[in-house]
Every structure is written in C-alpha cells, then in structure tokens.
Motif scaffolding. Structure first.
Motif, short mmCIF file in Angstrom:
data_model
loop_
_atom_site.label_atom_id
_atom_site.label_comp_id
_atom_site.label_asym_id
_atom_site.label_seq_id
_atom_site.Cartn_x
_atom_site.Cartn_y
_atom_site.Cartn_z
N ASP A 66 6.07 2.00 6.78
CA ASP A 66 5.28 2.68 5.75
C ASP A 66 4.64 1.68 4.79
O ASP A 66 3.46 1.81 4.44
N ARG A 69 1.91 -0.22 6.65
CA ARG A 69 0.74 0.66 6.86
C ARG A 69 -0.07 0.79 5.56
O ARG A 69 -1.30 0.76 5.58
N ASP A 70 0.62 0.89 4.43
CA ASP A 70 -0.07 0.99 3.14
C ASP A 70 -0.85 -0.28 2.84
O ASP A 70 -2.00 -0.22 2.40
N ASN A 72 -2.06 -2.41 5.02
CA ASN A 72 -3.20 -2.45 5.95
C ASN A 72 -4.30 -1.49 5.52
O ASN A 72 -5.49 -1.80 5.62
N ARG A 73 -3.92 -0.31 5.02
CA ARG A 73 -4.91 0.66 4.54
C ARG A 73 -5.67 0.07 3.35
O ARG A 73 -6.90 0.14 3.29
N ARG A 74 -4.95 -0.54 2.43
CA ARG A 74 -5.59 -1.14 1.25
C ARG A 74 -6.49 -2.30 1.66
O ARG A 74 -7.57 -2.48 1.08
N ARG A 76 -8.10 -2.57 4.58
CA ARG A 76 -9.29 -1.98 5.20
C ARG A 76 -10.27 -1.46 4.15
O ARG A 76 -11.48 -1.54 4.32
N GLN A 77 -9.75 -0.94 3.05
CA GLN A 77 -10.62 -0.42 1.99
C GLN A 77 -11.45 -1.52 1.33
O GLN A 77 -12.52 -1.24 0.79
#
Length: 154
Positions: A66, A69-70, A72-74, A76-77
């Motif tokens: 988790d 993943r967070d 990686n999401r940040r 990508r943004q």
C-alpha cells in the motif's frame, strides 16, 4: 504440511491469470482482485511460506504494498507529457519532488527489508524481491500475448 501445496498454488495461478488479464468483460475491480489473489498464491509458493509465516507475513507485506503503491501514484502525478508548458522553476520543483519520492521508496524498502526478516527468513526475504519481479514479468507477458493474439486474429 510445512508449506502451501505447490500444485494447488500453480492451479490457482493458472486459473486466475487469464481472468486477470482479460481486456473485455468483467469489471476492473474484479480483475484486480483476481490478479491480487494470483499474486498471493504465486508469492506464497515461491517463498514456500508455512501457514504460520503466511499469517504473519501478509499483513506486513500488504502494508508495504500500500505504501509503495501510494509513492508510485504520487510519482506518476508529477510526470508531465508537456514539459514545455511548465516554467523552469516548476520543472525544478517537480524533479526535486520526484527524487524525494524515489528516496522515500528506497527508505521504505530498507525499513521493510528489516521488518520482513522478523516474520520470514533472510532467504525468503531475498526471494520475495525476485518473485515480485517474476510475477510482474509473467503478467506483462500474458497481457502482451493476449493483445498480440487479438491483433493477429482480427
């Protein structure tokens, strides 16, 4: 029985991976759940987790996943397809933030490297990182194979 039966894990994996990579039909959430189930079976098999180890390992691993993943999401943004639309200062800030996030990812891996060793052996911990890459490679290969068979069959 010391570890999860390998033949059951492989059967589960073979049943779930085709479903997880379907581009048509089913809902995205269901496919992601199927993919996650296949990953659990794959890692349990590759690490040869005993039931006792699995009970302690999966909560730690899920927390790690988790957080990763967070990050990686940040990350990508921060990416932009049109860097020309940003000022030099915005580009500098984005790159610094991206480097800081990558450092956080390294720090996270270091932290969980230690935490994993409290619930599984050092050999299993080392195998974990290899098995994660193997699983990802297999999933990507299956998706590519499905896409190429659809393109060739049209």
């Amino acid at each position: 029985m010391k570890s999860f039966p390998h033949y059951l894990t492989l059967a589960l994996l073979l049943l779930l991976l085709p479903l997880a990579s379907q581009a048509q039909g089913g809902r995205r959430g269901e496919r992601l759940n199927q993919l996650e189930s296949a990953k659990i079976a794959f890692l349990t098999d590759k690490l040869a987790l005993t039931p006792e180890q699995a009970q302690r390992f999966w909560p730690v691993y899920n927390e790690y996943s988790d957080k990763r993943r967070d990050l990686n999401r940040r990350l990508r943004q921060l990416r932009t397809d049109n860097p020309e639309s940003l000022t030099d200062q915005q580009l500098r800030d984005n790159l610094r933030q991206a480097l800081a996030l990558r450092q956080q990812e390294v720090d996270l891996e270091k932290d969980y490297f230690e935490r994993f060793q409290k619930v599984i052996s050092i050999r299993q911990t080392a195998s974990l990182f290899v098995a994660e890459r193997q699983f990802t490679k297999q999933v990507l290969q299956r998706v590519a194979d499905r896409r190429s068979s659809r393109v060739g069959g049209e």
